[in-house]
Write a protein that holds these residues in place. Structure first.
Motif, PDB file in Angstrom:
ATOM      1  N   LYS A  55       1.517  -1.607   0.250  1.00 29.84           N
ATOM      2  CA  LYS A  55      -0.175   0.090  -0.073  1.00 29.84           C
ATOM      3  C   LYS A  55       0.832   1.046  -0.108  1.00 29.84           C
ATOM      4  N   THR A  56       1.923   1.070   1.109  1.00 26.96           N
ATOM      5  CA  THR A  56       2.891   2.351   0.987  1.00 26.96           C
ATOM      6  C   THR A  56       3.006   2.532  -0.586  1.00 26.96           C
ATOM      7  N   GLN A  57       3.532   1.396  -1.277  1.00 28.66           N
ATOM      8  CA  GLN A  57       4.558   1.603  -2.721  1.00 28.66           C
ATOM      9  C   GLN A  57       3.458   1.959  -3.931  1.00 28.66           C
ATOM     10  N   ASP A  58       1.644   1.574  -3.660  1.00 27.32           N
ATOM     11  CA  ASP A  58       0.866   1.920  -4.131  1.00 27.32           C
ATOM     12  C   ASP A  58       0.426   3.789  -3.920  1.00 27.32           C
ATOM     13  N   LEU A  59       0.606   4.303  -2.856  1.00 22.83           N
ATOM     14  CA  LEU A  59       0.487   5.378  -3.186  1.00 22.83           C
ATOM     15  C   LEU A  59       1.581   6.129  -2.902  1.00 22.83           C
ATOM     16  N   SER A  60       2.801   5.750  -2.640  1.00 24.66           N
ATOM     17  CA  SER A  60       4.085   6.475  -3.837  1.00 24.66           C
ATOM     18  C   SER A  60       3.693   6.998  -4.896  1.00 24.66           C
ATOM     19  N   GLY A  63       1.080   8.818  -5.623  1.00 21.97           N
ATOM     20  CA  GLY A  63       1.910  10.339  -5.572  1.00 21.97           C
ATOM     21  C   GLY A  63       2.378  10.988  -6.458  1.00 21.97           C
ATOM     22  N   LYS A  64       4.033   9.816  -6.902  1.00 20.44           N
ATOM     23  CA  LYS A  64       4.308  10.575  -8.585  1.00 20.44           C
ATOM     24  C   LYS A  64       3.475  10.748  -9.423  1.00 20.44           C
ATOM     25  N   LYS A  65       2.779  10.114  -9.747  1.00 15.21           N
ATOM     26  CA  LYS A  65       2.020  10.076 -10.884  1.00 15.21           C
ATOM     27  C   LYS A  65       0.862  11.287 -11.031  1.00 15.21           C
ATOM     28  N   ALA A  67       1.851  14.249  -9.235  1.00 14.80           N
ATOM     29  CA  ALA A  67       3.312  14.889  -9.663  1.00 14.80           C
ATOM     30  C   ALA A  67       3.584  15.510 -10.827  1.00 14.80           C
ATOM     31  N   GLU A  68       4.051  14.147 -11.683  1.00  8.51           N
ATOM     32  CA  GLU A  68       4.207  14.304 -12.945  1.00  8.51           C
ATOM     33  C   GLU A  68       3.178  14.947 -13.709  1.00  8.51           C
ATOM     34  N   GLU A  69       1.770  14.193 -13.976  1.00  6.79           N
ATOM     35  CA  GLU A  69       0.586  14.864 -14.241  1.00  6.79           C
ATOM     36  C   GLU A  69       0.283  16.808 -14.302  1.00  6.79           C
ATOM     37  N   LYS A  70       0.212  16.926 -12.824  1.00  8.53           N
ATOM     38  CA  LYS A  70       0.583  18.402 -12.665  1.00  8.53           C
ATOM     39  C   LYS A  70       1.382  19.248 -13.220  1.00  8.53           C
ATOM     40  N   THR A  71       2.596  19.176 -13.056  1.00  8.49           N
ATOM     41  CA  THR A  71       3.861  19.208 -14.160  1.00  8.49           C
ATOM     42  C   THR A  71       3.766  19.035 -15.797  1.00  8.49           C
ATOM     43  N   LYS A  72       2.851  17.924 -16.562  1.00  7.27           N
ATOM     44  CA  LYS A  72       2.781  18.287 -17.298  1.00  7.27           C
ATOM     45  C   LYS A  72       1.008  19.463 -17.560  1.00  7.27           C
ATOM     46  N   LEU A  73       0.531  19.228 -17.196  1.00  4.10           N
ATOM     47  CA  LEU A  73      -0.960  20.638 -16.816  1.00  4.10           C
ATOM     48  C   LEU A  73      -0.060  22.169 -17.161  1.00  4.10           C
ATOM     49  N   GLU A  74       0.777  21.849 -15.754  1.00  2.00           N
ATOM     50  CA  GLU A  74       1.498  23.262 -16.080  1.00  2.00           C
ATOM     51  C   GLU A  74       2.074  23.677 -16.691  1.00  2.00           C
ATOM     52  N   ASN A  75       2.779  22.875 -17.512  1.00  3.02           N
ATOM     53  CA  ASN A  75       3.366  22.764 -19.051  1.00  3.02           C
ATOM     54  C   ASN A  75       2.605  23.464 -20.217  1.00  3.02           C
ATOM     55  N   GLU A  76       1.748  22.730 -20.863  1.00  2.00           N
ATOM     56  CA  GLU A  76       0.427  22.974 -21.239  1.00  2.00           C
ATOM     57  C   GLU A  76       0.100  24.213 -20.787  1.00  2.00           C
ATOM     58  N   LEU A  77      -0.383  24.614 -19.773  1.00  5.28           N
ATOM     59  CA  LEU A  77      -1.262  25.466 -19.487  1.00  5.28           C
ATOM     60  C   LEU A  77      -0.217  27.139 -19.565  1.00  5.28           C
TER      61      LEU A  77
END
Length: 221
Positions: A55-60, A63-65, A67-77
């Motif tokens: 479960k800890t690994q899944d959460l990690s 969280g990483k996905k 963060a990557e999605e947030k960075t991608k959306l910020e770049n697209e914006l």
């Protein structure tokens, strides 16, 4: 011998007492005591540990996905915002160019007509310049004709001025290739090199646009 047996019995009773309480006196109820180690701490099994780690690994990973999605959306914006600003600037530039073209087309709509009238102005100017002053004093008919031509030329120049068609007569001025066309260069006494020494034909400009450069001779050193 009896002493040894009693000691052995007492020892068993002590070990047994770790798991069960001794019946209380004058009571018919008993209570079961848990092991001291389980009462103090519950140790998770190996399966529970693996499940917790998973479960800890899944959460990690989640969280990483994220963060990557947030960075991608910020770049697209950011990219979309840049495209929007560039589009606005392009629209504004296009509007400005169109406005200037519209204004120029309105201001210079009479350019071709003015060019045709310049020939008339040249003829009138040559006509007045070609009449000797002595002839005017002796010939009244010629004098009247000269006066009529002079008045016509003057009136035509007024019309030119009202429509922002201005004469370029640069005698003595610094040579300007945007308004003057040099026919020759010559040494002229008293003239600074690079200045217009002779004007063979005046030029004209409509507003700030030269529609006919003045034909000049330029002084040289």
């Amino acid at each position: 011998m009896a002493t040894t047996m009693n000691t052995h019995v007492i020892s068993k009773c002590l070990r047994f007492s770790r798991f069960y309480r001794i019946p209380l006196s004058n009571s018919n109820t008993y209570r079961i005591q848990s092991l001291s180690s389980e009462a103090q701490e519950h140790k998770p099994s190996e399966a529970e540990q693996k499940d917790s780690t998973s479960k800890t690994q899944d959460l990690s990973e989640n969280g990483k996905k994220l963060a990557e999605e947030k960075t991608k959306l910020e770049n697209e914006l950011k990219e979309t915002s840049d495209k929007y600003r560039r589009a606005l600037a392009e629209v504004e530039n296009t509007r400005t160019r169109y406005q200037k073209q519209l204004e120029d087309s309105r201001r210079f709509a009479i350019q071709d007509f003015c060019k045709d009238l310049l020939e008339v102005a040249d003829i009138l100017s040559k006509a007045t310049e070609s009449v000797p002053e002595t002839e005017l004093n002796s010939n009244s008919h010629l004098k009247d004709l000269f006066s009529g031509v002079t008045m016509t030329e003057t009136q035509l120049q007024k019309v030119f001025t009202r429509n922002h068609l201005l004469k370029i007569d640069p005698l003595g001025e610094k040579f300007d290739p945007n308004q003057h066309e040099a026919l020759f260069e010559s040494v002229v006494e008293g003239k600074e090199p690079g200045t217009v020494a002779v004007v063979t034909k005046v030029g004209y400009r409509l507003h700030n646009r030269t529609i006919r450069p003045a034909l000049v001779g330029v002084a040289k050193a």
